[in-house]
Scaffold this motif. Structure first.
Motif, mmCIF file in Angstrom:
data_model
loop_
_atom_site.group_PDB
_atom_site.id
_atom_site.type_symbol
_atom_site.label_atom_id
_atom_site.label_comp_id
_atom_site.label_asym_id
_atom_site.label_seq_id
_atom_site.Cartn_x
_atom_site.Cartn_y
_atom_site.Cartn_z
ATOM 1 N N ASP A 33 0.855 -1.185 0.000
ATOM 2 C CA ASP A 33 0.000 0.000 0.000
ATOM 3 C C ASP A 33 0.889 1.232 0.000
ATOM 4 O O ASP A 33 1.819 1.324 0.786
ATOM 5 N N THR A 43 4.206 7.130 2.484
ATOM 6 C CA THR A 43 4.240 6.015 3.418
ATOM 7 C C THR A 43 3.845 4.738 2.689
ATOM 8 O O THR A 43 3.075 4.771 1.737
ATOM 9 N N THR A 45 2.970 0.332 3.244
ATOM 10 C CA THR A 45 2.743 -0.827 4.098
ATOM 11 C C THR A 45 3.573 -1.953 3.517
ATOM 12 O O THR A 45 3.528 -2.207 2.313
ATOM 13 N N ARG A 53 2.572 -7.235 9.064
ATOM 14 C CA ARG A 53 2.518 -5.975 8.322
ATOM 15 C C ARG A 53 3.065 -4.847 9.185
ATOM 16 O O ARG A 53 2.907 -4.852 10.398
ATOM 17 N N PHE A 54 3.694 -3.876 8.545
ATOM 18 C CA PHE A 54 4.104 -2.659 9.241
ATOM 19 C C PHE A 54 4.142 -1.510 8.241
ATOM 20 O O PHE A 54 4.250 -1.717 7.042
ATOM 21 N N LYS A 55 4.007 -0.297 8.758
ATOM 22 C CA LYS A 55 4.058 0.897 7.923
ATOM 23 C C LYS A 55 5.390 1.588 8.147
ATOM 24 O O LYS A 55 5.917 1.605 9.261
#
Length: 66
Positions: A33, A43, A45, A53-55
């Protein structure tokens, strides 16, 4: 460079990336994303192989490093 700012990297959904700075440094995975915040930061994902998952900020990743 435009107006003193570096243009965002050409990052696409599905690219493999490795985080090279910040809290998630050393983690890697698939970009899923892509967003631009109100302040102009890009930003992303990232989904790791184990599904976590992490941003993170797009400027903190290296694209295509497997």
């Amino acid at each position: 460079m435009t107006n003193g700012k570096v243009e965002a990297l050409q990052i696409a959904d599905g690219d493999y990336c490795t985080v090279i700075a910040g809290v998630h440094k050393g983690k890697a995975g698939i970009v899923r994303d892509i967003n631009r915040s109100k302040s102009g930061n890009v930003t992303i994902t990232v989904v790791q192989d184990d599904g976590e998952r992490f941003k993170t900020l797009a400027r903190s990743v290296l694209i295509g490093s497997n």
